[in-house]
Design a protein around this motif. Structure first.
Motif, PDB file in Angstrom:
ATOM      1  N   LEU A   1       0.741  -1.233  -0.020  1.00  0.00           N
ATOM      2  CA  LEU A   1       0.044   0.060  -0.136  1.00  0.00           C
ATOM      3  C   LEU A   1       0.828   1.261   0.016  1.00  0.00           C
ATOM      4  CD1 LEU A   1      -2.558  -1.222   2.714  1.00  0.00           C
ATOM      5  CD2 LEU A   1      -2.995  -0.939   0.270  1.00  0.00           C
TER       6      LEU A   1
ATOM      7  N   VAL B   1       2.666   3.237   3.251  1.00  0.00           N
ATOM      8  CA  VAL B   1       2.411   2.592   4.370  1.00  0.00           C
ATOM      9  C   VAL B   1       3.585   1.845   4.920  1.00  0.00           C
ATOM     10  CG1 VAL B   1       1.062   0.667   5.563  1.00  0.00           C
ATOM     11  CG2 VAL B   1      -0.148   2.244   4.079  1.00  0.00           C
TER      12      VAL B   1
ATOM     13  N   ARG C   1       5.456   4.273   7.075  1.00  0.00           N
ATOM     14  CA  ARG C   1       4.914   4.614   8.301  1.00  0.00           C
ATOM     15  C   ARG C   1       5.070   3.323   9.277  1.00  0.00           C
ATOM     16  NH1 ARG C   1       3.487   7.342  12.326  1.00  0.00           N
ATOM     17  NH2 ARG C   1       1.180   6.911  13.071  1.00  0.00           N
TER      18      ARG C   1
ATOM     19  N   ALA D   1      -7.971  -5.852   7.566  1.00  0.00           N
ATOM     20  CA  ALA D   1      -9.066  -4.737   7.007  1.00  0.00           C
ATOM     21  C   ALA D   1     -10.352  -5.147   7.379  1.00  0.00           C
ATOM     22  CB  ALA D   1      -9.273  -5.170   5.306  1.00  0.00           C
TER      23      ALA D   1
ATOM     24  N   ALA E   1     -10.230  -3.275  10.811  1.00  0.00           N
ATOM     25  CA  ALA E   1     -10.423  -1.881  10.715  1.00  0.00           C
ATOM     26  C   ALA E   1     -11.709  -1.245  10.171  1.00  0.00           C
ATOM     27  CB  ALA E   1      -9.297  -1.372   9.467  1.00  0.00           C
ATOM     28  N   GLU E   2     -12.641  -2.143   9.283  1.00  0.00           N
ATOM     29  CA  GLU E   2     -13.602  -1.742   9.016  1.00  0.00           C
ATOM     30  C   GLU E   2     -14.940  -1.680  10.200  1.00  0.00           C
ATOM     31  OE1 GLU E   2     -17.400  -2.896   5.796  1.00  0.00           O
ATOM     32  OE2 GLU E   2     -15.246  -3.655   5.497  1.00  0.00           O
TER      33      GLU E   2
ATOM     34  N   HIS F   1     -11.903   2.532  11.327  1.00  0.00           N
ATOM     35  CA  HIS F   1     -10.687   3.503  11.155  1.00  0.00           C
ATOM     36  C   HIS F   1     -10.073   2.852   9.905  1.00  0.00           C
ATOM     37  CE1 HIS F   1      -9.135   0.669  14.540  1.00  0.00           C
ATOM     38  NE2 HIS F   1      -8.502   0.351  13.486  1.00  0.00           N
ATOM     39  N   SER F   2      -9.029   3.457   9.632  1.00  0.00           N
ATOM     40  CA  SER F   2      -8.016   2.940   8.350  1.00  0.00           C
ATOM     41  C   SER F   2      -7.493   1.675   8.473  1.00  0.00           C
ATOM     42  CB  SER F   2      -7.195   4.260   7.745  1.00  0.00           C
ATOM     43  OG  SER F   2      -6.247   4.191   8.788  1.00  0.00           O
ATOM     44  N   LEU F   3      -7.235   1.058   7.514  1.00  0.00           N
ATOM     45  CA  LEU F   3      -6.323  -0.087   7.330  1.00  0.00           C
ATOM     46  C   LEU F   3      -5.139   0.269   7.743  1.00  0.00           C
ATOM     47  CD1 LEU F   3      -5.669  -2.951   6.747  1.00  0.00           C
ATOM     48  CD2 LEU F   3      -5.404  -2.337   4.368  1.00  0.00           C
ATOM     49  N   GLU F   4      -4.448   1.242   7.365  1.00  0.00           N
ATOM     50  CA  GLU F   4      -2.949   1.722   8.052  1.00  0.00           C
ATOM     51  C   GLU F   4      -3.171   1.852   9.346  1.00  0.00           C
ATOM     52  OE1 GLU F   4      -0.256   5.555   7.656  1.00  0.00           O
ATOM     53  OE2 GLU F   4      -1.335   5.127   5.911  1.00  0.00           O
ATOM     54  N   ARG F   5      -4.021   2.624  10.109  1.00  0.00           N
ATOM     55  CA  ARG F   5      -3.945   2.702  11.574  1.00  0.00           C
ATOM     56  C   ARG F   5      -4.207   1.168  12.178  1.00  0.00           C
ATOM     57  NH1 ARG F   5      -5.173   5.791  15.887  1.00  0.00           N
ATOM     58  NH2 ARG F   5      -6.345   4.873  17.589  1.00  0.00           N
ATOM     59  N   GLU F   6      -5.155   0.356  11.551  1.00  0.00           N
ATOM     60  CA  GLU F   6      -5.063  -1.288  12.056  1.00  0.00           C
ATOM     61  C   GLU F   6      -3.656  -1.869  11.789  1.00  0.00           C
ATOM     62  OE1 GLU F   6      -7.093  -4.150  13.984  1.00  0.00           O
ATOM     63  OE2 GLU F   6      -7.595  -2.275  13.843  1.00  0.00           O
TER      64      GLU F   6
END
Length: 143
Positions: free
Chosen positions: A16, A19, A22, A94, A97-98, A102-107
């Motif tokens: 991604l 990501v 990060r 994913a 996160a859903e 929140h976002s997949l990146e955060r998860e």
């Protein structure tokens, strides 16, 4: 201290955008706060099928999970300390996160923090809340 720590991120599929960097930054910060001074952590971002195989082989649980940690702390012939490995299921992350909104990146960052703490010896199933407290602090500081 951060120059002595490295987080290597490997994607089973297509990465991604943005990501990877990060995750490296969050991983290094988590390792530092957990007391690691040097070494490399390897992170695999994989699918549920790969995670199911790992979970079955290492934990005897025939189902995928979100994150697995494999502490090592071995000094390699190159002199580098291999702290261990963390595997994260992108598909499970994913879905989580859903569900959390929140976002997949955060998860992925949340799961990496959790896995990095385990690699550094923390164990929420055995301690008196230390891992949970540090994890909550890192979530607040880094995310």
């Amino acid at each position: 201290m951060a120059g002595k720590l490295k987080v290597a991120v490997r994607w089973q599929g297509r990465a991604l955008p943005g990501v990877t960097q990060r995750l490296r930054a969050v991983g290094i910060a988590a390792l530092q706060r957990a007391g690691a001074e040097e070494g490399e952590l390897s992170v695999l971002l994989c699918d549920d099928r790969t995670m199911e195989l790992l979970n079955r082989h290492f934990r005897h649980k025939p189902k995928p999970t979100d994150v697995l940690s494999f502490p090592a702390h071995d000094r390699l012939p190159t002199g580098t300390v291999h702290l261990g490995d963390v595997a994260i299921s992108l598909e499970t992350a994913a879905r989580q996160a859903e569900a959390a909104g929140h976002s997949l990146e955060r998860e992925l960052c949340l799961l990496l923090i959790h896995g990095a703490l385990h690699v550094c010896g923390f164990d929420h199933e055995q301690d008196q809340g230390e891992m949970e407290a540090l994890e909550a602090q890192l979530r607040e500081e880094l995310l």
